[in-house]
Motif scaffolding. Sequence first.
Motif, PDB file in Angstrom:
ATOM      1  N   ASP A   1       9.104   6.490   0.258  1.00  0.00           N
ATOM      2  CA  ASP A   1       8.404   6.388   1.539  1.00  0.00           C
ATOM      3  C   ASP A   1       6.888   6.454   1.362  1.00  0.00           C
ATOM      4  N   ASN A   2       6.434   6.876   0.186  1.00  0.00           N
ATOM      5  CA  ASN A   2       5.004   7.015  -0.072  1.00  0.00           C
ATOM      6  C   ASN A   2       4.435   5.681  -0.556  1.00  0.00           C
ATOM      7  N   LYS A   3       3.549   5.119   0.238  1.00  0.00           N
ATOM      8  CA  LYS A   3       2.981   3.801  -0.085  1.00  0.00           C
ATOM      9  C   LYS A   3       2.258   3.800  -1.424  1.00  0.00           C
ATOM     10  N   ASN A   4       1.604   4.891  -1.758  1.00  0.00           N
ATOM     11  CA  ASN A   4       0.871   4.939  -3.033  1.00  0.00           C
ATOM     12  C   ASN A   4       1.817   4.916  -4.229  1.00  0.00           C
ATOM     13  N   VAL A   5       2.998   5.481  -4.082  1.00  0.00           N
ATOM     14  CA  VAL A   5       3.993   5.412  -5.153  1.00  0.00           C
ATOM     15  C   VAL A   5       4.414   3.964  -5.353  1.00  0.00           C
ATOM     16  N   ARG A   6       4.684   3.283  -4.249  1.00  0.00           N
ATOM     17  CA  ARG A   6       5.107   1.883  -4.331  1.00  0.00           C
ATOM     18  C   ARG A   6       4.012   1.019  -4.954  1.00  0.00           C
TER      19      ARG A   6
END
Length: 547
Positions: free
Chosen positions: A316-321
């Motif tokens: 759910d974390n955009k920075n991880v993606r």
Amino acid sequence: MQKSKIKKLCAITLALALGATTLVGCGGKDSGKGAKQEMVHNLGAEVETVDPTLNKAIDGSIVIANAFEGLYKTYDSDKAEPGIAKSCDISSDGLTYTFHLRDDAKWSDGQQVTAKDFAYSWKRALDPKTAANYAYQLYYIKGGEAYNTGKGSADALGIKVVDDLTLEVKLEKPTTYFLELTAFATYMPLREDVISAHPNDWTTDPSTYVTDGAFKLQEYNMKDSYVFVKNDNYYDKDKVKLNKLTFKMIVDETSAYASLKNGELTSIDIVPVAEIESGKQSGLVQISPNLGTYFYCLNVGNKTEQLKPEVKKALDNKNVRKALNLAIDREKIVKEVAKGGQEPAYSFVPKGIEIDGKDFADKKYWDETKFDVEGAKKLLADAGYPNGEGLPTFQLKYNTAEGNKLIAEAVQQMWAQIGVKVNLQNEEWKVFQKSRENGSYEIARHGWSADYVDPISFLDMWMTGGGNNDAKFANPKYDELIKKAQLETDVKTRAQHMREAEDILMEEMPIVPIYYYTFVKGIDPKVKDMRVSPLGQVYFVKAYMAE
């Protein structure tokens, strides 16, 4: 296009953007009259269905494309030309299409193909009870979306059977590529009498799999093959040279390639990576353009109970993606792993679609030649996972194929460099399709080839609740932009809406593009006039074996 002149986007063809489509082994003087006119093509996967309404995979669509014909067809190029419809009148406002059907178009059992067959098929696809993944491709028809989403009725659809040979279609808004859409599998005609009598097994019995195209089913062998023969009731049968066309479903790439080399197969859809270079030199392997993108899909929309809480939190974390995206060395993958002439991706919509005088993929969202480990590590740190600490071990699924395995292993190693651990799991194609569709995955291999030559073919699939939205991505602004693009008739404004939509997609990163596809196929040099379309289809309608 005979009587009707379609404005703007219909003039955009792959002949301009990608060069000519591939016509394998141009015929010339060799008509193949002395050769046995039979071909055996391996699809490389077990086909889930050859029902035009329910199919959602390229393997099934290849079978359908050679067995059925729509109002218009794309056998010779990716621009629509008259098929079952001999002509079409289009109203001045672009909203009403009146199709005039051929009076010599017949089903494989000899019955007349009528306007009623098209109306039944389209209504079946839009019926919410059918649950067709591609129902959204018929939302261009007036009342289509309302009926499919339970807000309208079949009676309100803009589909009118004027008489047996006349079909009137009203659209929600002018759609410059609508004739191209009528050549797509979901728009194929179907026989109500057959399907209503055999709703669950009509596609597996030659007596019920009635078709209106160049070939008819002679034999079906579960998990092994579809055997077709020339359809003598096809109106254009004199141009069909093959007497027999068999589609095999051999999953093992090495076995299939060995069968090609020893003459048991005449063409194969997938070539083992290790055989590509030598195959090119021997003349058995051909590489051609493919308007498509290979990517990874991230499960960003499932409920907590469908994913482990720690996995859901991370995805759910955009920075991880975005970190996962930056940490992929695309140059290495295409040159050292895939080896099929692919190009590193720098967007989701691939190169090759010209709109408003330029390629739509003119914007680079990242440097596709850069392996940005430090940038990826910073994004992970910003997400609260410095050097990957605290991240769960992700599961990456891919469908069984040596090429997919090699790419997954390479990505696994690249992500390890930023502290991201991944376990790999392969599944058979039919099972894998269900896993993606149902959201039974964390990260999954995916790929998409255009259904027609327009950026919207890549972008509308990510609308909230879309049948092919395996990422379960949902963004109201994105939905709004796609709907605006679908309604807009001004080319520049429409292109801007689509550009802004892709900006959101690449900012939110529910998918990780890896490379732009090519088609790498194994083909016997004696195969002539088999057309490999950049849209993914393989047409045998005019193919033959040379002596």
